[in-house]
Enzyme design. Structure first.
Site, PDB file in Angstrom:
ATOM      1  N   LYS A 183       0.707  -1.143  -0.055  1.00  0.00           N
ATOM      2  CA  LYS A 183       0.169   0.073  -0.110  1.00  0.00           C
ATOM      3  C   LYS A 183       0.807   1.349   0.077  1.00  0.00           C
ATOM      4  O   LYS A 183       1.440   1.571   1.200  1.00  0.00           O
ATOM      5  CB  LYS A 183      -0.908  -0.073   1.270  1.00  0.00           C
ATOM      6  CG  LYS A 183      -2.061   0.745   1.423  1.00  0.00           C
ATOM      7  CD  LYS A 183      -2.228   2.181   0.884  1.00  0.00           C
ATOM      8  CE  LYS A 183      -1.379   2.828   2.123  1.00  0.00           C
ATOM      9  NZ  LYS A 183      -0.912   4.380   1.756  1.00  0.00           N
ATOM     10  N   GLU A 261      10.862   1.273   9.859  1.00  0.00           N
ATOM     11  CA  GLU A 261      11.522   2.294   9.525  1.00  0.00           C
ATOM     12  C   GLU A 261      10.923   3.763   9.722  1.00  0.00           C
ATOM     13  O   GLU A 261      10.059   3.976   8.954  1.00  0.00           O
ATOM     14  CB  GLU A 261      12.096   2.170   8.157  1.00  0.00           C
ATOM     15  CG  GLU A 261      12.831   0.859   7.844  1.00  0.00           C
ATOM     16  CD  GLU A 261      14.102   0.738   8.485  1.00  0.00           C
ATOM     17  OE1 GLU A 261      14.611  -0.232   8.339  1.00  0.00           O
ATOM     18  OE2 GLU A 261      14.614   1.876   8.901  1.00  0.00           O
TER      19      GLU A 261
HETATM   20  N1  NAD Z   1      13.071   5.236   8.450  1.00  0.00           N
HETATM   21  C1  NAD Z   1      13.082   5.328   7.096  1.00  0.00           C
HETATM   22  O1  NAD Z   1      13.556   4.730   6.590  1.00  0.00           O
HETATM   23  C2  NAD Z   1      12.029   6.658   6.752  1.00  0.00           C
HETATM   24  C3  NAD Z   1      11.917   6.627   5.424  1.00  0.00           C
HETATM   25  C4  NAD Z   1      11.056   7.581   4.796  1.00  0.00           C
HETATM   26  C5  NAD Z   1      10.182   8.284   5.715  1.00  0.00           C
HETATM   27  N2  NAD Z   1      10.407   7.950   7.020  1.00  0.00           N
HETATM   28  C6  NAD Z   1       9.517   8.926   8.003  1.00  0.00           C
HETATM   29  O2  NAD Z   1       8.170   8.982   7.426  1.00  0.00           O
HETATM   30  C7  NAD Z   1       7.718  10.403   7.655  1.00  0.00           C
HETATM   31  C8  NAD Z   1       7.034  11.071   6.399  1.00  0.00           C
HETATM   32  O3  NAD Z   1       6.568  10.224   5.460  1.00  0.00           O
HETATM   33  P1  NAD Z   1       5.101  10.281   5.549  1.00  0.00           P
HETATM   34  O4  NAD Z   1       4.537  11.644   5.895  1.00  0.00           O
HETATM   35  O5  NAD Z   1       4.679   9.329   4.340  1.00  0.00           O
HETATM   36  O6  NAD Z   1       4.707   9.305   6.790  1.00  0.00           O
HETATM   37  P2  NAD Z   1       3.278   8.790   7.332  1.00  0.00           P
HETATM   38  O7  NAD Z   1       3.463   7.705   8.507  1.00  0.00           O
HETATM   39  O8  NAD Z   1       2.251   9.855   7.334  1.00  0.00           O
HETATM   40  O9  NAD Z   1       2.802   7.812   6.027  1.00  0.00           O
HETATM   41  C9  NAD Z   1       3.388   6.513   5.558  1.00  0.00           C
HETATM   42  C10 NAD Z   1       2.381   5.569   5.205  1.00  0.00           C
HETATM   43  O10 NAD Z   1       1.850   5.219   6.023  1.00  0.00           O
HETATM   44  C11 NAD Z   1       0.273   5.343   5.742  1.00  0.00           C
HETATM   45  N3  NAD Z   1      -0.615   5.606   6.782  1.00  0.00           N
HETATM   46  C12 NAD Z   1      -0.617   6.767   7.468  1.00  0.00           C
HETATM   47  N4  NAD Z   1      -1.446   6.463   8.675  1.00  0.00           N
HETATM   48  C13 NAD Z   1      -1.924   5.079   8.625  1.00  0.00           C
HETATM   49  C14 NAD Z   1      -2.809   4.333   9.557  1.00  0.00           C
HETATM   50  N5  NAD Z   1      -3.231   5.003  10.689  1.00  0.00           N
HETATM   51  N6  NAD Z   1      -2.696   3.258   9.234  1.00  0.00           N
HETATM   52  C15 NAD Z   1      -2.210   2.757   7.985  1.00  0.00           C
HETATM   53  N7  NAD Z   1      -1.490   3.310   7.193  1.00  0.00           N
HETATM   54  C16 NAD Z   1      -1.212   4.630   7.533  1.00  0.00           C
HETATM   55  C17 NAD Z   1       0.305   6.290   4.591  1.00  0.00           C
HETATM   56  O11 NAD Z   1      -0.926   6.273   3.717  1.00  0.00           O
HETATM   57  C18 NAD Z   1       1.561   5.982   3.995  1.00  0.00           C
HETATM   58  O12 NAD Z   1       1.317   5.126   2.984  1.00  0.00           O
HETATM   59  C19 NAD Z   1       9.086  11.097   8.321  1.00  0.00           C
HETATM   60  O13 NAD Z   1       8.703  10.975   9.777  1.00  0.00           O
HETATM   61  C20 NAD Z   1      10.233  10.312   7.998  1.00  0.00           C
HETATM   62  O14 NAD Z   1      11.103  10.474   9.064  1.00  0.00           O
HETATM   63  C21 NAD Z   1      11.102   7.129   7.475  1.00  0.00           C
END
Ligand code: NAD
Ligand SMILES: O=C[C@H](O)CS(=O)(=O)O
Length: 490
Positions: A183, A261
């Site tokens: 997803k 991650e």
């Molecule tokens: N550690 C790593 O390798 C890594 C890599 C990229 C981004 N990040 C982190 O991600 C954040 C930014 O990315 P983002 O805005 O896409 O993150 P996010 O957590 O908002 O979303 C990530 C994914 O999760 C899904 N999602 C969001 N809420 C959800 C829920 N309640 N249930 C199921 N799925 C859900 C979103 O649709 C998306 O596909 C930053 O904190 C960044 O540090 C970490």
């Protein structure tokens, strides 16, 4: 309607349907995919729901035995065809990525290669999943260890690396013999769907590789189905710590294996004995990549007082010269932020820092659209929001420190522990600081650390597990102990 995607060399890579059980599927409702730089709608894709997730899980489970029973070499052959197709379509995949995520085209091409590197790396790692024989404790018994694919795996990925965050998960899963249900982020589904098209061309059997597209609300519903399902034996998530915590809680009832991650708050320490020019170059690479929207981007710079003014002055000069613009413009180095919330957070962090005594050396303003000027703020202090929160934007707050012990304490004073960096030419200090930093990854005299060969991941609230390296396939395997009894002496 002309969009950047009218120029794809292979228009079949632009998909407006999701991919489940080897078929392109639609839904009653759709959501728009927009160019973050211009707001232009690029495509409409299906807004799938929990029922579609159930169907994808069932398809993956149905396809699993035949995929599991292939030899690792046979699975590798399919992965290597996929790897070749990804590289052969670099330009189109890069255009799709820059259109829906906004990063400069040069960075997007780099991400295509980075994403592909996980596919060929794990195609080979899958052929080295060795078991064990164990010296027995009992002459009538022989002890063996098998490593077997864990089963149906789910992956939920972020928008900032639309290709690499998918292949970093699905390549080890597929190589280990597991089917996957993906997803992708609602902001960047087109890259994921193009990967699915290339997976189909590579010959992945139906059900082995599934991509569910959904908007924010339906992503939550799909996430619940993936977490609840007892058929899904592993969930890999890359994204914010806040969402990682939610998913971890949702997976508890089914005791799912988790790879997380999550967020970061990377320190970048410059000691008096550092090569300051090298540190400035490393700072540019580690801070302004993807407009600062990477989990391993520096969030806090700590510079020892002996080189503080030299470092901040040279850094500000270089940062002021960065070319800012639309990701499709040649030579652009810093492009758009992903959305208005991101712009607001970056602006709030800058305003908060200046209100608390920060000294603005360059940037500090929103240019046009969602282009935020690359920024350097000197005289940062620990009470500023940027000291504790992940800015996720092109802002470099520079703190001052006096002693090595103080730098280590400041760097470790966070609930996060993903990436960290420091510059020193003192071998004793390199070992002392490298060992003392509470992070999953430490860059020493470099600002670029990520590669498929190395274990990527964090400690504390930055996550669980490692991706890439020979460690990265472990989460997709179960260890099985065979105890062979009844073996009598001749
Ligand atoms: N550690 C790593 O390798 C890594 C890599 C990229 C981004 N990040 C982190 O991600 C954040 C930014 O990315 P983002 O805005 O896409 O993150 P996010 O957590 O908002 O979303 C990530 C994914 O999760 C899904 N999602 C969001 N809420 C959800 C829920 N309640 N249930 C199921 N799925 C859900 C979103 O649709 C998306 O596909 C930053 O904190 C960044 O540090 C970490
Ligand atoms: O932001 C997340 C990515 O993991 C960054 S990197 O490209 O792997 O360094």
């Amino acid at each position: 309607m002309t969009t950047p995607l009218n120029e794809l060399r292979d228009p079949a890579l632009l998909k407006n349907q999701a991919y489940v059980d080897g078929a392109w599927v639609d839904a009653a409702s759709h959501f728009a995919v927009n160019d973050p730089a211009t707001g232009q709608t690029l495509a409409q894709v299906p807004n799938l729901d929990g029922a579609a997730a159930e169907a994808a899980i069932a398809a993956a489970n149905q396809a699993w035995p035949a995929w599991r029973d292939k030899t690792a070499k046979e699975r590798a052959a399919v992965l290597l065809r996929w790897h070749r197709l990804i590289l052969d379509h670099t330009e189109d995949l890069a255009r799709l990525m820059t259109a829906e995520q906004g990063k400069p085209l040069g960075e997007a091409r780099g991400e295509v290669a980075y994403a592909a590197s996980f596919v060929d790396w794990f195609a080979e790692e899958g052929r080295r999943v060795y078991g064990e024989t164990i010296p027995t404790h009992d002459r009538s018994k022989r002890l063996m260890v098998l490593k077997q694919p864990i089963g149906v795996c789910a992956a939920i990925t972020p928008w900032n690396f639309p290709l690499a965050m998918i292949t970093r998960k699905v390549a080890p899963a597929l190589a280990a013999g597991c089917p996957v249900v993906i997803k992708p982020a609602e902001q960047t589904p087109l890259s994921a769907l193009a990967l699915a098209e290339l997976a189909a061309r590579a010959g992945f059997p139906a059900g082995i590789f599934n991509v569910l597209t959904a908007d924010g609300a339906n992503s939550i519903a799909i996430g619940k189905v993936l977490c609840d399902s007892p058929v899904v034996r592993h969930l890999s998530f890359t994204g914010s710590t806040e969402v990682g915590r939610i998913l971890m809680r949702q997976c508890a009832p089914s005791i799912k294996k988790l790879s997380l991650e999550l967020g970061g708050n990377a320190p970048f320490i410059v000691f008096n004995d550092a090569d300051v020019d090298a540190a400035v170059e490393g700072a540019l690479a580690a801070k302004y990549r993807n407009a600062g929207q990477t989990c391993v981007c520096v969030n806090r710079f700590y510079v020892q007082d002996g080189v503080y003014e030299t470092f901040v002055t040279r850094l500000a000069q270089k940062v002021a010269a960065l070319k800012v613009g639309n990701g499709f413009e040649p030579e652009v180095q810093v492009a758009t932020l992903i959305d208005d919330q991101a712009v607001a957070k970056v602006a709030e962090h800058v305003q908060d820092a200046l209100a608390k005594g920060g000294r603005l050396l360059t940037g500090g303003e929103l240019l046009k659209g969602r282009l935020y000027a690359p920024t350097v703020i000197a005289d940062a202090t620990p009470d500023m929001r940027c000291a504790r929160e992940e800015t996720f934007g092109p802002v470099a707050p520079v703190f001052r420190f006096h002693t090595e012990a103080e730098a280590i304490a400041l760097a470790n004073d966070t609930e996060f522990g993903l990436a960290s960096y420091f510059y020193s030419r003192d071998m004793g200090r390199i070992f002392r600081v490298g060992e003392a930093l509470e992070y999953g990854m430490v860059g020493v005299n470099t600002g670029l650390i990520s590669t498929a060969e190395a274990p990527f991941g964090g400690v504390k609230q930055s996550g669980l597990g490692r991706e890439g390296s020979h460690h990265g396939i472990d989460d997709y395997l179960e260890v099985k102990y065979l105890c062979l009894g009844g073996i009598q002496a001749a």
